[in-house]
Design an enzyme around this catalytic site. Structure first.
Site, mmCIF file in Angstrom:
data_model
loop_
_atom_site.group_PDB
_atom_site.id
_atom_site.type_symbol
_atom_site.label_atom_id
_atom_site.label_comp_id
_atom_site.label_asym_id
_atom_site.label_seq_id
_atom_site.Cartn_x
_atom_site.Cartn_y
_atom_site.Cartn_z
ATOM 1 N N HIS A 93 0.823 -1.208 0.000
ATOM 2 C CA HIS A 93 0.000 0.000 0.000
ATOM 3 C C HIS A 93 0.856 1.257 0.000
ATOM 4 O O HIS A 93 0.531 2.250 -0.668
ATOM 5 C CB HIS A 93 -0.925 -0.014 1.218
ATOM 6 N N GLU A 128 1.842 1.988 -3.468
ATOM 7 C CA GLU A 128 0.779 2.608 -4.261
ATOM 8 C C GLU A 128 0.901 4.131 -4.196
ATOM 9 O O GLU A 128 0.749 4.828 -5.207
ATOM 10 C CB GLU A 128 -0.582 2.153 -3.743
ATOM 11 N N HIS A 129 1.197 4.658 -2.998
ATOM 12 C CA HIS A 129 1.366 6.098 -2.840
ATOM 13 C C HIS A 129 2.647 6.585 -3.501
ATOM 14 O O HIS A 129 2.661 7.644 -4.147
ATOM 15 C CB HIS A 129 1.369 6.460 -1.357
ATOM 16 N N GLU A 136 -3.605 8.241 6.985
ATOM 17 C CA GLU A 136 -4.752 7.519 6.416
ATOM 18 C C GLU A 136 -5.218 6.434 7.375
ATOM 19 O O GLU A 136 -6.425 6.223 7.563
ATOM 20 C CB GLU A 136 -4.370 6.903 5.072
#
Length: 458
Positions: free
Chosen positions: A60, A63-64, A142
């Protein structure tokens, strides 16, 4: 470029062809000239199941990082170029994949392909400690916003940890832990990219108002020179027994608005006929306001304000049937759980009625056709079936497979899997003001019951 197009499959006239570059990149094209737009979707076969203990959250996090610049695109340039051209874009991470997608005006398709190729081929030249630290903080924030600081926010994380034993590749969720995010080094991130962000570990789907020959030429031009890399390890085995063999329960005392019963049932893997049967069973039982659980708990018993069932489809491990019930007033969770078990047992014995079966199949059919009707949705499904099941054509025949499932198959999967000894359970008990309100609600219900009893004796 080698062309390995399979015989075209059809779903409402939709078609797709598959091709492969010399470096291993699989390319799936689907023409649709209804509107002058094109969708680009790139799936990498990497998700949280590929992570190792102590380094969760890397998939994840990456992904950023993929939106933080590459050799030819600096900083936030990927967003700026796509949005400046009238397009939209995003990326997501799951247990089993990471995907990136753009929907563009058709005449801007080349720009989207160039951008995706540039970061696949050159992201490491722009990846530095500053960008890693920046996006690590974004991901941690997040986590706070979506998990740690919202009511019931950690339910998904808690239930998956219960449903999949410690050491299982699906035991942790894609968000990762704060400690592991802090521990990730620049060297970890660089090694992760080299291992998983290779052409042979990706599927590129392009759908919409395209010229296939020109599109393939652009793909070859921009992706063809990216070196192949075959160092990816095989994912760990995610198989488990069909049934957990007992209930796994956890009581959670938190400042939440009301009591809640949440449970995860171990169900057949995605891509199987039994998996489609399970989806239909959950739709009948908890898919909307016409479902059995909504009618029983919300309308009849009035012990809940919401009651639903959903399916977390997984290909590399048992899927999860996701039960979510929010209690009303002072309703006791034990009464709600007993009512749920009663409805599941009745369904396992009798199966769906003809009307329920027709309604559930129509509901899933509509959902599938809605996905395939948009260029972005179709591109995503073509990638999904290519990455997880080896054949993008199956995306175009998925609707028919759902319609072929019989009521007896639906009943049988419910009998075999929707059982008390095959679930992980969370029982939310509110603290603070909500706890006081729940107690007052229970007192009011007791008073109503007493009044009803007295009235009946007159």
């Amino acid at each position: 470029m080698g062309h390995t197009a399979s015989p075209e499959a059809h779903s409402s006239g939709l078609t797709a062809t598959e091709h492969r570059l010399a470096n291993g990149l699989r390319v799936v094209l689907s023409e649709d000239h209804l509107t002058p737009v094109a969708a680009v979707c790139l799936w990498y076969d990497v998700g949280s199941r590929h992570e190792v203990k102590g380094r969760t959250g890397l998939a994840h996090l990456f992904e950023h990082l993929m939106f933080q610049g590459s050799a030819s695109v600096k900083g936030n340039g990927h967003f700026e170029l796509v949005q400046g051209a009238g397009g939209s874009l995003n990326g997501t991470t799951s247990f089993e994949r990471t995907n990136y997608f753009e929907t563009m005006p058709a005449h801007q398709l080349e720009l989207a392909l160039w951008l995706e190729a540039d970061r696949m081929g050159s992201l490491l030249t722009a990846l530095d400690q500053e960008s890693l630290d920046n996006q690590r903080d974004v991901v941690k924030n997040e986590r706070r916003q979506r998990y740690d600081n919202v009511p019931y926010g950690t339910a998904f994380e808690r239930l998956t940890a219960l449903a999949y034993p410690d050491g299982h590749p699906y035991h942790h969720t894609p968000i990762g832990s704060m400690a592991d995010l802090d521990a990730a080094s620049l060297e970890d991130a660089q090694a992760f990219f080299r291992t998983y962000y290779a052409p042979g570990n990706a599927v590129l789907a392009v759908v919409g108002d395209i010229d296939p020959q020109q599109t393939l030429a652009w793909v070859e031009k921009y992706f063809g020179s990216i070196p192949a890399h075959d160092g990816k390890p095989e994912p760990r085995d995610g198989s488990l027994p069909d049934v957990m063999g007992g209930q796994l329960r956890e009581v959670v005392e938190e400042d939440v608005p009301s009591r809640a019963l949440m449970a995860a049932y171990r169900l057949p893997e995605d891509g199987t006929r039994a998996g489609d049967a399970a989806d239909l069973a959950l739709t009948v039982l908890g898919g909307g306001e016409s479902s059995r659980l909504h009618n029983r708990l919300v309308r009849r018993d009035r012990t809940a304000v919401t009651a639903g069932f959903g399916l977390l489809r997984l290909a590399g491990a048992p899927s999860l049937g996701w039960l979510d019930v929010k209690a009303s007033g002072g309703a006791e969770l034990s009464a709600i759980e007993a009512a749920v078990d009663e409805e599941l047992a009745r369904f396992a014995a009798e199966g769906p009625t003809p009307e329920e079966m027709e309604r559930a199949q129509a509901q899933l059919e509509r959902e599938w056709l809605d996905r395939l009707a948009t260029v972005g949705g179709r591109a995503d499904e073509l990638c999904r079936f290519a990455v997880l099941f080896g054949d993008p054509q199956k995306a175009l025949t998925a609707v028919q497979r759902v319609l072929e499932v019989t009521p007896e198959e639906v009943r049988a999967v419910a009998e075999a899997r929707l059982r008390p000894d095959n679930r992980a359970v969370l029982l939310y008990e509110p603290t603070g003001k909500a706890a006081q309100e729940a107690a007052e609600g229970a007192d009011a219900q007791d008073a109503d019951a007493d009044a009803d009893q007295e009235e009946g004796e007159l």
